[in-house]
Motif scaffolding. Structure first.
Motif, PDB file in Angstrom:
ATOM      1  N   GLN A 141     -23.598  -1.111   3.420  1.00 35.07           N
ATOM      2  CA  GLN A 141     -22.937  -0.622   2.214  1.00 35.07           C
ATOM      3  C   GLN A 141     -22.915  -1.713   1.130  1.00 35.07           C
ATOM      4  N   LEU A 142     -22.705  -2.955   1.515  1.00 35.56           N
ATOM      5  CA  LEU A 142     -22.746  -4.065   0.553  1.00 35.56           C
ATOM      6  C   LEU A 142     -24.139  -4.204  -0.066  1.00 35.56           C
ATOM      7  N   ARG A 143     -25.160  -4.032   0.746  1.00 40.17           N
ATOM      8  CA  ARG A 143     -26.525  -4.091   0.220  1.00 40.17           C
ATOM      9  C   ARG A 143     -26.784  -2.933  -0.750  1.00 40.17           C
ATOM     10  N   GLU A 144     -26.232  -1.769  -0.431  1.00 41.28           N
ATOM     11  CA  GLU A 144     -26.371  -0.605  -1.313  1.00 41.28           C
ATOM     12  C   GLU A 144     -25.654  -0.858  -2.640  1.00 41.28           C
ATOM     13  N   LEU A 150     -17.663  -6.836  13.559  1.00 39.96           N
ATOM     14  CA  LEU A 150     -18.278  -7.984  14.231  1.00 39.96           C
ATOM     15  C   LEU A 150     -18.292  -9.267  13.411  1.00 39.96           C
ATOM     16  N   PHE A 151     -18.498  -9.141  12.114  1.00 43.99           N
ATOM     17  CA  PHE A 151     -18.850 -10.307  11.304  1.00 43.99           C
ATOM     18  C   PHE A 151     -17.679 -10.828  10.476  1.00 43.99           C
ATOM     19  N   ALA A 152     -17.506 -12.132  10.513  1.00 45.79           N
ATOM     20  CA  ALA A 152     -16.546 -12.783   9.612  1.00 45.79           C
ATOM     21  C   ALA A 152     -17.118 -12.714   8.204  1.00 45.79           C
ATOM     22  N   ILE A 153     -16.300 -12.990   7.235  1.00 44.86           N
ATOM     23  CA  ILE A 153     -16.711 -12.835   5.842  1.00 44.86           C
ATOM     24  C   ILE A 153     -17.917 -13.704   5.479  1.00 44.86           C
ATOM     25  N   HIS A 183     -21.847 -13.627  -2.434  1.00 47.24           N
ATOM     26  CA  HIS A 183     -20.869 -14.691  -2.278  1.00 47.24           C
ATOM     27  C   HIS A 183     -19.624 -14.117  -1.588  1.00 47.24           C
ATOM     28  N   PRO A 184     -18.973 -14.873  -0.703  1.00 53.15           N
ATOM     29  CA  PRO A 184     -17.760 -14.368  -0.036  1.00 53.15           C
ATOM     30  C   PRO A 184     -16.694 -13.882  -1.018  1.00 53.15           C
ATOM     31  N   GLN A 185     -16.591 -14.514  -2.184  1.00 52.18           N
ATOM     32  CA  GLN A 185     -15.597 -14.077  -3.168  1.00 52.18           C
ATOM     33  C   GLN A 185     -15.923 -12.670  -3.690  1.00 52.18           C
ATOM     34  N   THR A 186     -17.207 -12.357  -3.790  1.00 49.16           N
ATOM     35  CA  THR A 186     -17.623 -11.018  -4.211  1.00 49.16           C
ATOM     36  C   THR A 186     -17.178  -9.985  -3.179  1.00 49.16           C
ATOM     37  N   LEU A 187     -17.314 -10.326  -1.887  1.00 45.26           N
ATOM     38  CA  LEU A 187     -16.871  -9.424  -0.826  1.00 45.26           C
ATOM     39  C   LEU A 187     -15.359  -9.216  -0.895  1.00 45.26           C
ATOM     40  N   LEU A 211     -14.320  -0.818  -2.539  1.00 43.75           N
ATOM     41  CA  LEU A 211     -15.726  -0.456  -2.376  1.00 43.75           C
ATOM     42  C   LEU A 211     -16.162  -0.569  -0.922  1.00 43.75           C
ATOM     43  N   VAL A 212     -15.706  -1.610  -0.273  1.00 40.91           N
ATOM     44  CA  VAL A 212     -15.957  -1.820   1.162  1.00 40.91           C
ATOM     45  C   VAL A 212     -14.633  -2.277   1.753  1.00 40.91           C
ATOM     46  N   SER A 213     -14.221  -1.614   2.813  1.00 41.52           N
ATOM     47  CA  SER A 213     -12.925  -1.936   3.435  1.00 41.52           C
ATOM     48  C   SER A 213     -13.131  -2.392   4.872  1.00 41.52           C
ATOM     49  N   PRO A 214     -13.314  -3.704   5.061  1.00 40.80           N
ATOM     50  CA  PRO A 214     -13.507  -4.197   6.427  1.00 40.80           C
ATOM     51  C   PRO A 214     -12.207  -4.085   7.229  1.00 40.80           C
ATOM     52  N   ARG A 215     -12.358  -4.069   8.524  1.00 39.86           N
ATOM     53  CA  ARG A 215     -11.167  -4.064   9.382  1.00 39.86           C
ATOM     54  C   ARG A 215     -10.552  -5.454   9.366  1.00 39.86           C
ATOM     55  N   ARG A 216      -9.325  -5.517   9.824  1.00 36.82           N
ATOM     56  CA  ARG A 216      -8.609  -6.801   9.850  1.00 36.82           C
ATOM     57  C   ARG A 216      -8.272  -7.158  11.289  1.00 36.82           C
ATOM     58  N   THR A 217      -8.302  -8.454  11.567  1.00 37.37           N
ATOM     59  CA  THR A 217      -7.879  -8.946  12.877  1.00 37.37           C
ATOM     60  C   THR A 217      -6.354  -9.039  12.878  1.00 37.37           C
ATOM     61  N   ALA A 218      -5.796  -9.408  14.010  1.00 33.14           N
ATOM     62  CA  ALA A 218      -4.345  -9.582  14.103  1.00 33.14           C
ATOM     63  C   ALA A 218      -3.854 -10.633  13.104  1.00 33.14           C
ATOM     64  N   GLY A 219      -4.683 -11.630  12.819  1.00 39.66           N
ATOM     65  CA  GLY A 219      -4.340 -12.673  11.852  1.00 39.66           C
ATOM     66  C   GLY A 219      -4.725 -12.308  10.424  1.00 39.66           C
TER      67      GLY A 219
END
Length: 142
Positions: free
Chosen positions: A55-58, A10-13, A23-27, A35-43
């Motif tokens: 998981q990021l909070r953990e 659901l969420f953008a970075i 910070h987005p750079q940390t993500l 450590l965390v593998s978000p899904r990717r959009t077509a772009g």
């Protein structure tokens, strides 16, 4: 429309970074490290789920407790494995329960007095024992 759950991307970075207080750079770095593998959009933009944010909070909590990133990665890997195995056990329990309920002529078993297994036909009962057992832990009394 498909249902949303904790794994729905659901969420953008920027939003995920704000929700996780990072910070987005940390993500991006955590994604690179696996450590965390978000899904990717077509772009190829990252899309984080609520589970990713948790998981990021953990990760932040474990890091604050002094664990290094490799230790955190291993803990998360084991937690994910436990979660997957727990789901598989539930799935197998449901399948077994369905099989036992829906199978005609299913077999029934009882435990014998010596701990042996006694097969029974469906709808039958074991013979009841009418013997009395007296137990005297300290021997005969005077």
């Amino acid at each position: 429309m498909s249902e949303l759950d904790e794994n729905s991307p659901l969420f953008a970075i920027a939003v995920a970074a704000e929700l996780s207080a990072m910070h987005p750079q940390t993500l991006r770095q955590y994604d690179k490290l696996g450590l965390v593998s978000p899904r990717r959009t077509a772009g190829q933009s990252r899309r984080y789920s609520m589970r990713d944010v948790v998981q990021l909070r953990e990760i932040a909590r474990l890091s604050a407790e002094g664990l290094n990133l490799e230790g955190i990665r291993r803990i998360l890997e084991l937690e994910n494995q436990v979660s997957a195995l727990t789901g598989r056990v539930r799935e197998l329990e449901r399948a077994l329960a369905d099989e036992l309920l829906n199978r005609p002529g299913r077999r029934v078993f009882a435990a014998g007095s010596e701990g042996d297994v006694i097969p029974l036909r469906a709808g039958t009962r074991t013979k009841k024992s009418t013997s009395v057992v007296v137990w005297r832990p300290f021997g005969p009394r005077d």
